[in-house]
Design an enzyme around this catalytic site. Structure first.
Site, PDB file in Angstrom:
ATOM      1  N   SER A 200      -1.598  27.145  -5.014  1.00 29.14           N
ATOM      2  CA  SER A 200      -1.249  28.543  -5.249  1.00 29.14           C
ATOM      3  C   SER A 200      -1.793  29.050  -6.583  1.00 29.14           C
ATOM      4  O   SER A 200      -1.855  30.257  -6.805  1.00 29.14           O
ATOM      5  CB  SER A 200       0.270  28.732  -5.235  1.00 29.14           C
ATOM      6  OG  SER A 200       0.800  28.269  -4.027  1.00 29.14           O
TER       7      SER A 200
ATOM      8  N   SER B 143      12.945   6.256 -14.034  1.00 29.32           N
ATOM      9  CA  SER B 143      11.818   7.002 -14.600  1.00 29.32           C
ATOM     10  C   SER B 143      11.690   8.380 -13.963  1.00 29.32           C
ATOM     11  O   SER B 143      11.542   9.392 -14.652  1.00 29.32           O
ATOM     12  CB  SER B 143      10.543   6.188 -14.395  1.00 29.32           C
ATOM     13  OG  SER B 143       9.417   7.015 -14.365  1.00 29.32           O
ATOM     14  N   SER B 144      11.781   8.434 -12.625  1.00 23.50           N
ATOM     15  CA  SER B 144      11.621   9.720 -11.928  1.00 23.50           C
ATOM     16  C   SER B 144      12.730  10.691 -12.276  1.00 23.50           C
ATOM     17  O   SER B 144      12.483  11.885 -12.459  1.00 23.50           O
ATOM     18  CB  SER B 144      11.660   9.517 -10.417  1.00 23.50           C
ATOM     19  OG  SER B 144      10.498   8.936  -9.982  1.00 23.50           O
TER      20      SER B 144
ATOM     21  N   THR C  93       7.151  26.974   5.845  1.00 23.98           N
ATOM     22  CA  THR C  93       5.824  26.396   5.622  1.00 23.98           C
ATOM     23  C   THR C  93       4.757  27.339   6.162  1.00 23.98           C
ATOM     24  O   THR C  93       3.715  27.546   5.533  1.00 23.98           O
ATOM     25  CB  THR C  93       5.717  25.019   6.302  1.00 23.98           C
ATOM     26  OG1 THR C  93       6.876  24.257   5.976  1.00 23.98           O
ATOM     27  CG2 THR C  93       4.493  24.273   5.828  1.00 23.98           C
TER      28      THR C  93
ATOM     29  N   LYS D  44       4.036  30.061   3.775  1.00 22.88           N
ATOM     30  CA  LYS D  44       3.147  29.666   2.676  1.00 22.88           C
ATOM     31  C   LYS D  44       1.690  29.651   3.142  1.00 22.88           C
ATOM     32  O   LYS D  44       0.817  30.158   2.452  1.00 22.88           O
ATOM     33  CB  LYS D  44       3.532  28.276   2.149  1.00 22.88           C
ATOM     34  CG  LYS D  44       4.926  28.245   1.582  1.00 22.88           C
ATOM     35  CD  LYS D  44       5.140  27.096   0.633  1.00 22.88           C
ATOM     36  CE  LYS D  44       4.531  27.367  -0.707  1.00 22.88           C
ATOM     37  NZ  LYS D  44       5.347  28.190  -1.582  1.00 22.88           N
TER      38      LYS D  44
ATOM     39  N   HIS E 226      13.407  11.918   3.306  1.00 20.03           N
ATOM     40  CA  HIS E 226      12.799  13.182   3.711  1.00 20.03           C
ATOM     41  C   HIS E 226      12.575  14.141   2.555  1.00 20.03           C
ATOM     42  O   HIS E 226      11.475  14.656   2.409  1.00 20.03           O
ATOM     43  CB  HIS E 226      13.465  13.850   4.906  1.00 20.03           C
ATOM     44  CG  HIS E 226      12.468  14.785   5.517  1.00 20.03           C
ATOM     45  ND1 HIS E 226      11.460  14.344   6.348  1.00 20.03           N
ATOM     46  CD2 HIS E 226      12.222  16.072   5.282  1.00 20.03           C
ATOM     47  CE1 HIS E 226      10.647  15.349   6.598  1.00 20.03           C
ATOM     48  NE2 HIS E 226      11.085  16.406   5.964  1.00 20.03           N
TER      49      HIS E 226
ATOM     50  N   ASP F  46       6.340  21.972 -26.216  1.00 17.67           N
ATOM     51  CA  ASP F  46       6.235  20.627 -25.643  1.00 17.67           C
ATOM     52  C   ASP F  46       7.247  20.585 -24.511  1.00 17.67           C
ATOM     53  O   ASP F  46       7.864  21.594 -24.172  1.00 17.67           O
ATOM     54  CB  ASP F  46       6.549  19.544 -26.699  1.00 17.67           C
ATOM     55  CG  ASP F  46       5.881  18.213 -26.354  1.00 17.67           C
ATOM     56  OD1 ASP F  46       6.274  17.604 -25.349  1.00 17.67           O
ATOM     57  OD2 ASP F  46       4.963  17.806 -27.081  1.00 17.67           O
TER      58      ASP F  46
ATOM     59  N   ARG G  92       1.651   0.923  15.082  1.00 20.42           N
ATOM     60  CA  ARG G  92       1.296   0.781  13.672  1.00 20.42           C
ATOM     61  C   ARG G  92       1.810  -0.556  13.149  1.00 20.42           C
ATOM     62  O   ARG G  92       2.594  -1.232  13.811  1.00 20.42           O
ATOM     63  CB  ARG G  92       1.897   1.944  12.861  1.00 20.42           C
ATOM     64  CG  ARG G  92       3.402   1.965  12.848  1.00 20.42           C
ATOM     65  CD  ARG G  92       3.951   3.244  12.237  1.00 20.42           C
ATOM     66  NE  ARG G  92       3.898   3.220  10.776  1.00 20.42           N
ATOM     67  CZ  ARG G  92       4.773   3.861   9.991  1.00 20.42           C
ATOM     68  NH1 ARG G  92       5.762   4.565  10.512  1.00 20.42           N
ATOM     69  NH2 ARG G  92       4.668   3.809   8.688  1.00 20.42           N
TER      70      ARG G  92
ATOM     71  N   TYR H  51       8.870  15.912   0.611  1.00 22.53           N
ATOM     72  CA  TYR H  51       8.558  17.213   0.008  1.00 22.53           C
ATOM     73  C   TYR H  51       8.301  17.095  -1.475  1.00 22.53           C
ATOM     74  O   TYR H  51       7.551  17.890  -2.044  1.00 22.53           O
ATOM     75  CB  TYR H  51       9.685  18.214   0.311  1.00 22.53           C
ATOM     76  CG  TYR H  51       9.744  18.493   1.795  1.00 22.53           C
ATOM     77  CD1 TYR H  51       8.575  18.743   2.487  1.00 22.53           C
ATOM     78  CD2 TYR H  51      10.926  18.454   2.502  1.00 22.53           C
ATOM     79  CE1 TYR H  51       8.590  18.950   3.847  1.00 22.53           C
ATOM     80  CE2 TYR H  51      10.949  18.664   3.865  1.00 22.53           C
ATOM     81  CZ  TYR H  51       9.776  18.908   4.530  1.00 22.53           C
ATOM     82  OH  TYR H  51       9.789  19.113   5.873  1.00 22.53           O
TER      83      TYR H  51
ATOM     84  N   TRP I  95       7.055  -0.011   3.964  1.00 25.67           N
ATOM     85  CA  TRP I  95       7.479   0.709   2.757  1.00 25.67           C
ATOM     86  C   TRP I  95       8.865   1.333   2.936  1.00 25.67           C
ATOM     87  O   TRP I  95       9.523   1.684   1.974  1.00 25.67           O
ATOM     88  CB  TRP I  95       6.454   1.773   2.345  1.00 25.67           C
ATOM     89  CG  TRP I  95       6.624   3.111   3.000  1.00 25.67           C
ATOM     90  CD1 TRP I  95       6.109   3.500   4.179  1.00 25.67           C
ATOM     91  CD2 TRP I  95       7.368   4.227   2.496  1.00 25.67           C
ATOM     92  NE1 TRP I  95       6.484   4.789   4.465  1.00 25.67           N
ATOM     93  CE2 TRP I  95       7.260   5.257   3.434  1.00 25.67           C
ATOM     94  CE3 TRP I  95       8.113   4.454   1.345  1.00 25.67           C
ATOM     95  CZ2 TRP I  95       7.870   6.499   3.276  1.00 25.67           C
ATOM     96  CZ3 TRP I  95       8.730   5.698   1.184  1.00 25.67           C
ATOM     97  CH2 TRP I  95       8.601   6.697   2.154  1.00 25.67           C
TER      98      TRP I  95
ATOM     99  N   GLU J 277      12.020  13.214  -0.309  1.00 24.65           N
ATOM    100  CA  GLU J 277      10.919  12.544  -1.003  1.00 24.65           C
ATOM    101  C   GLU J 277       9.563  13.014  -0.464  1.00 24.65           C
ATOM    102  O   GLU J 277       8.607  13.193  -1.214  1.00 24.65           O
ATOM    103  CB  GLU J 277      11.064  11.027  -0.840  1.00 24.65           C
ATOM    104  CG  GLU J 277       9.857  10.194  -1.192  1.00 24.65           C
ATOM    105  CD  GLU J 277       9.563  10.154  -2.679  1.00 24.65           C
ATOM    106  OE1 GLU J 277      10.471  10.508  -3.469  1.00 24.65           O
ATOM    107  OE2 GLU J 277       8.445   9.795  -3.050  1.00 24.65           O
TER     108      GLU J 277
ATOM    109  N   HIS K  32       0.839  -1.201   0.000  1.00 23.83           N
ATOM    110  CA  HIS K  32       0.000   0.000   0.000  1.00 23.83           C
ATOM    111  C   HIS K  32       0.876   1.254   0.000  1.00 23.83           C
ATOM    112  O   HIS K  32       0.685   2.156  -0.811  1.00 23.83           O
ATOM    113  CB  HIS K  32      -0.925  -0.002   1.215  1.00 23.83           C
ATOM    114  CG  HIS K  32      -1.563   1.322   1.501  1.00 23.83           C
ATOM    115  ND1 HIS K  32      -2.572   1.842   0.721  1.00 23.83           N
ATOM    116  CD2 HIS K  32      -1.321   2.255   2.458  1.00 23.83           C
ATOM    117  CE1 HIS K  32      -2.922   3.024   1.200  1.00 23.83           C
ATOM    118  NE2 HIS K  32      -2.181   3.312   2.256  1.00 23.83           N
TER     119      HIS K  32
ATOM    120  N   HIS L  89      15.254  12.932  11.943  1.00 25.13           N
ATOM    121  CA  HIS L  89      14.101  13.021  12.843  1.00 25.13           C
ATOM    122  C   HIS L  89      13.175  11.822  12.670  1.00 25.13           C
ATOM    123  O   HIS L  89      12.256  11.634  13.456  1.00 25.13           O
ATOM    124  CB  HIS L  89      13.342  14.343  12.674  1.00 25.13           C
ATOM    125  CG  HIS L  89      12.683  14.524  11.348  1.00 25.13           C
ATOM    126  ND1 HIS L  89      12.649  15.734  10.707  1.00 25.13           N
ATOM    127  CD2 HIS L  89      12.034  13.671  10.536  1.00 25.13           C
ATOM    128  CE1 HIS L  89      12.004  15.601   9.565  1.00 25.13           C
ATOM    129  NE2 HIS L  89      11.628  14.349   9.444  1.00 25.13           N
ATOM    130  N   HIS L  90      13.414  11.027  11.610  1.00 24.62           N
ATOM    131  CA  HIS L  90      12.662   9.783  11.474  1.00 24.62           C
ATOM    132  C   HIS L  90      13.241   8.677  12.354  1.00 24.62           C
ATOM    133  O   HIS L  90      12.712   7.579  12.383  1.00 24.62           O
ATOM    134  CB  HIS L  90      12.672   9.313  10.021  1.00 24.62           C
ATOM    135  CG  HIS L  90      11.975  10.263   9.087  1.00 24.62           C
ATOM    136  ND1 HIS L  90      10.641  10.160   8.778  1.00 24.62           N
ATOM    137  CD2 HIS L  90      12.421  11.344   8.403  1.00 24.62           C
ATOM    138  CE1 HIS L  90      10.302  11.127   7.936  1.00 24.62           C
ATOM    139  NE2 HIS L  90      11.353  11.858   7.700  1.00 24.62           N
TER     140      HIS L  90
END
Lengths: 297, 532
Positions: free
Chosen positions: B272, B173-174, B332, B335, B257, B109, B454, B261, B145, B259, B80, B306-307
């Site tokens: 925006s 690809s990315s 943040t 924004k 991390h 293009d 979890r 963002y 994951w 990732e 998932h 921090h993870h």
């Protein structure tokens, strides 16, 4: 379809991307099942090999086809100056992504040397890890890993001042020779381009030969293998991926040499050549860093 | 507009429609086709990943083991996460970028159209490989994951090898997709459009693409080292050889991390664009918005640990990562302030895109606040690996990233297909989603704070009521996405013809183009005049 020269060239359709995607799928899928075959038995099954090699063959076919298209379009003048800038940005960012790939590996080496090995030896903040293998002595190069049963000790590491030094001289010199070739190209001196480019290519191939020699030495005489703990792991990871990049770089140089002989490049329009030489310089810079932190210190 | 029509007529001999037949979609180099492919792929993956979420929530409907084996439950949570991150959210944003970036900056293009096709077509193969692991001996990846070593190396099912190669393909690809976007934005802007005049969506993608090119190679590096530990007897993540399993976590989160963002910045961009249109006011504080994006991107590289507060880091490391993480709240906050200020005293109307955008601002802020709670190291020791973390990242990903994509689709769909969607169906979709997701994820805060871990298929009895609520909310949310599919199909087949500018006071080059859009647009660059 007609394109006026000041218009951005957008190709109509292309078969190559999907061929490339299929090739990648087969190659990686085949490699994956080959690795699992090796895990379960000692041999790779026929089906895995067929899938893997057909993937590789299709990938090579795709590269020729795709680059062939690009060369043809470039020579027919389809690319405006703006397209040329796109290629330059593209190649720059591609090299940046490669830098980040190697940065991760250098980070691993730094972490092992600064944190994990000293901690396992009882030093510093997390020195309690020493309890795991009380006989372990932290050194760098790490000849005897914490658990010598699982990971084999090394007799000796590679002496930086023999083959690696020769390799350093070779690669640094080749960075100059490829630049000389570029200068010759800008002045339209075809004979000189061929000579300098050929010399660069020969240096690259000698480098790879010496690197292979070093690996054989490491495996046969020094017991320095992938299985010899974090020193062997980082040594082969960094030099191995660098060697892979030198191989790719040499193939690029070889193709460039053929294209020079065919007269594809002009003094004003030779981005393919420049991209190849950027890549070669990048490989050279990585080697210099690697020589310092992997071999010397 | 007459000017635009003129240019199109002028170049009529260049204009041609799409090729005939289904193979058009395979060989295409057109950014609109590829954008559509990305969006359809993203939606498909959203449903596949969503089905797995339904399995998870069905199992957690009541305490005790009812429906699935714990091992299969682990495979579901792992797949998932992977599918939603790499298959739904990221391709969804790349789909929006493919459609919108050339239209918004006036480019004919994407800069490298063939590579654009390759970026997309790798994905179906990568996910075929990933999903096929479900049918292999030993099952699919079951290590979460985040695939921490040694769960993903020493104790992994054999299918982990295919998982690694699938990740390699997604990464390639990315990276190519991101390079294409950077090159397009640097090189293909309409004459007269400086970087600081680009639409916010383009800016958000420029920063995102930079993050992608910087960190996807690191992900490739970490899975490569896993492969070597599994198959070539190396010891990167094994202390017995001098390596360290914690090293895996450092490298993973150095990728992970930024990732995070990557999955939210494009949503910032979409919101925006939408808020000013429906507030009938220009975006408040454009420059500060750009600088905030850049600040967030830079900070994202120095907050990763921090993870891992509970992994046993030196105290200095914990302090550094705690403060650097809290620092992110500043840009943040800028924004969020600017979005609110954009709406302040605006002449607001609440069409579906606006509903999703406003919900984004409110709910993303809730997710941001729980993020600040988690950033505080001593408190994180309590929350680590509880449902509070699940609540936090689902609040930033579902009403954040997913609402961002959905809002963008509602906003630009009339331009893409030339038809209006059914507004009341859209509002139904919004309210059902809004209620469903809050019902799902809000109770998770409570059970998490009370200590529910979890990634476990069973739980203590005292968590039963909140879990039942969460499951019912999840079923509602899942079912209400079918409304969205129906709405899109209905709009394309029988929708009313959309006006050239379907939204009053929508600004930007994309709205200067005729509706329905020609297959090729801006073959001659438009003249851009700044409104700033």
């Amino acid at each position: 379809m007609e394109h006026s020269p000041d218009e951005y060239y957008v190709p109509d359709q292309s078969i190559w991307p999907i061929v490339g995607a299929i090739a990648m799928f087969l190659m990686l899928g085949g490699t994956g099942s080959a690795l699992i075959d090796l895990q379960n038995s000692d041999s790779i099954s026929l089906s895995s090999s067929i899938i893997m090699y057909s993937g590789m063959a299709i990938l090579i076919f795709m590269l020729f086809g795709w680059f062939g298209n690009v060369v043809e379009e470039s020579r027919r003048g389809a690319y405006s100056a703006q397209v040329d800038i796109s290629f330059r940005y593209g190649m720059t960012w591609f090299i940046f992504s490669e830098v980040m790939f190697f940065l991760a590996f250098f980070g691993v080496l730094y972490y092992a040397r600064t944190f994990s090995v000293p901690w396992l030896g009882g030093e510093g903040d997390k020195g309690i890890a020493h309890m795991l293998w009380p006989d372990f002595v932290a050194t760098w190069p790490l000849l005897t890993p914490p658990d010598p049963e699982l990971f084999m000790p090394i007799k000796e590491v590679i002496d930086p001042w023999h083959l690696p030094l020769i390799n350093t001289i070779l690669l640094v010199t080749s960075s100059f020779t490829v630049t000389f070739a570029h200068h010759a190209l800008r002045h339209g001196e075809r004979a000189k381009i061929k000579i300098w480019l050929a010399i660069t290519l020969v240096f690259g191939i000698i480098f790879l030969g010496l690197q292979a020699e070093e690996y054989i030495e490491a495996y046969q005489h020094l017991d320095l293998t992938l299985n010899s703990g974090i020193y062997g792991a980082t040594f082969f990871l960094l030099t191995g991926f660098h060697g892979l990049h030198v191989t790719i770089g040499s193939i690029i140089l070889f193709i460039l040499l053929i294209r020079v002989i065919k007269g594809h490049f002009t003094p004003d329009n030779h981005f393919g050549f420049e991209a190849g030489s950027w890549y070669w310089h990048f490989v050279d810079v990585v080697w210099l860093l690697l020589f310092v932190v992997v071999y010397v210190f | 507009m007459s000017e635009q029509t003129l240019t199109l007529d002028d170049h009529e001999h260049h204009e041609h429609g799409p090729a005939k037949g289904l193979l058009r979609w395979v060989f295409t180099t057109n950014h609109k086709d590829i954008g559509t492919l990305y969006l359809i792929f993203s939606l498909t993956m959203f449903f596949i990943g969503g089905m797995m979420a339904m399995v998870i929530r069905a199992e957690l409907f009541q305490p005790g083991l009812q429906l699935v084996e714990p091992g299969f439950f682990n495979q579901m949570t792992t797949m998932h996460g992977l599918i939603m991150v790499f298959g739904a959210v990221m391709p969804g944003f790349v789909g929006l970028a493919n459609w919108q970036i050339p239209l918004m900056v006036g480019a004919p293009d994407m800069a490298l159209p063939r590579m654009n096709n390759w970026s997309f077509w790798i994905l179906p193969f990568a996910f075929t490989m990933l999903l096929s692991t479900l049918f292999m001996d030993g099952g699919a990846p079951d290590f979460g994951w985040t695939f921490y070593a040694p769960l993903s190396t020493t104790y992994a099912p054999p299918s982990v090898t295919f998982f690694i190669f699938a990740i390699h393909m997604m990464g390639i690809s990315s990276i190519m997709g991101a390079m294409n976007i950077i090159v397009t934005l640097f090189n293909m802007r309409a004459p007269g459009m400086s970087l600081m005049q680009m639409p916010m969506f383009a800016w958000s993608w420029l920063i995102t693409a930079f993050l992608l090119v910087a960190v996807m190679p690191v992900l490739a590096a970490v899975v490569t080292m896993m492969l070597m530990d599994i198959h070539f007897a190396t010891s990167f993540f094994s202390a017995a050889g001098g390596g360290d399993p914690v090293l895996f976590q450092h490298i993973f989160w150095f990728f992970g991390h930024p990732e995070v963002y990557i999955m939210i910045l494009p949503a910032f961009g979409v919101v925006s664009q939408i808020l000013p249109t429906f507030s009938r006011k220009p975006l408040f504080g454009y420059h500060s918005m750009v600088y905030a994006l850049i600040a967030i991107a830079i900070l994202s590289f120095v907050v990763w640990a921090h993870h891992m507060f509970t992994v046993g880091m030196p105290i200095g490391g914990q302090l550094f990562f705690m403060y650097s993480t809290m620092l992110i709240a500043v840009p943040t906050g800028v924004k969020i302030f600017n979005w609110v200020a954009t709406m302040f005293k605006g002449s607001l109307s609440f069409e579906t895109p606006m509903l999703f955008a406003v919900a984004f601002v409110v709910l993303f802020t809730i997710g941001g606040f729980s993020g600040i709670m988690l950033a505080i190291a001593p408190i994180d020791f309590q929350y680590q690996d509880t449902y509070f973390v699940v609540a936090h990242f689902h609040y930033v990903l579902v009403p954040g990233a997913v609402f961002g994509i959905v809002a963008g689709v509602y906003y630009w769909l009339p331009k893409w297909c030339g038809k209006m969607y059914d507004e009341s169906l859209g509002k139904t979709h919004f309210w059902l989603s809004f209620i469903g997701l809050n019902l799902t994820f809000f109770p998770m805060h409570f059970v998490g704070l009370a200590g529910m871990p979890r990634r476990i298929p069973d739980y203590s009895l005292q968590f039963a009521d909140f879990n039942m609520m969460a499951s019912m909310g999840a079923f509602l949310f899942g079912a209400s996405q079918l409304v969205f599919v129906y709405l899109v199909i209905k709009a394309i087949r029988t929708g009313e013809k959309a006006a050239q500018v379907p939204w009053e006071s929508a600004e930007g080059l994309e709205w200067t183009l005729p509706t329905p859009l020609p297959y090729h647009t801006f073959t001659t660059p438009p003249v851009f005049e700044s409104k700033l």
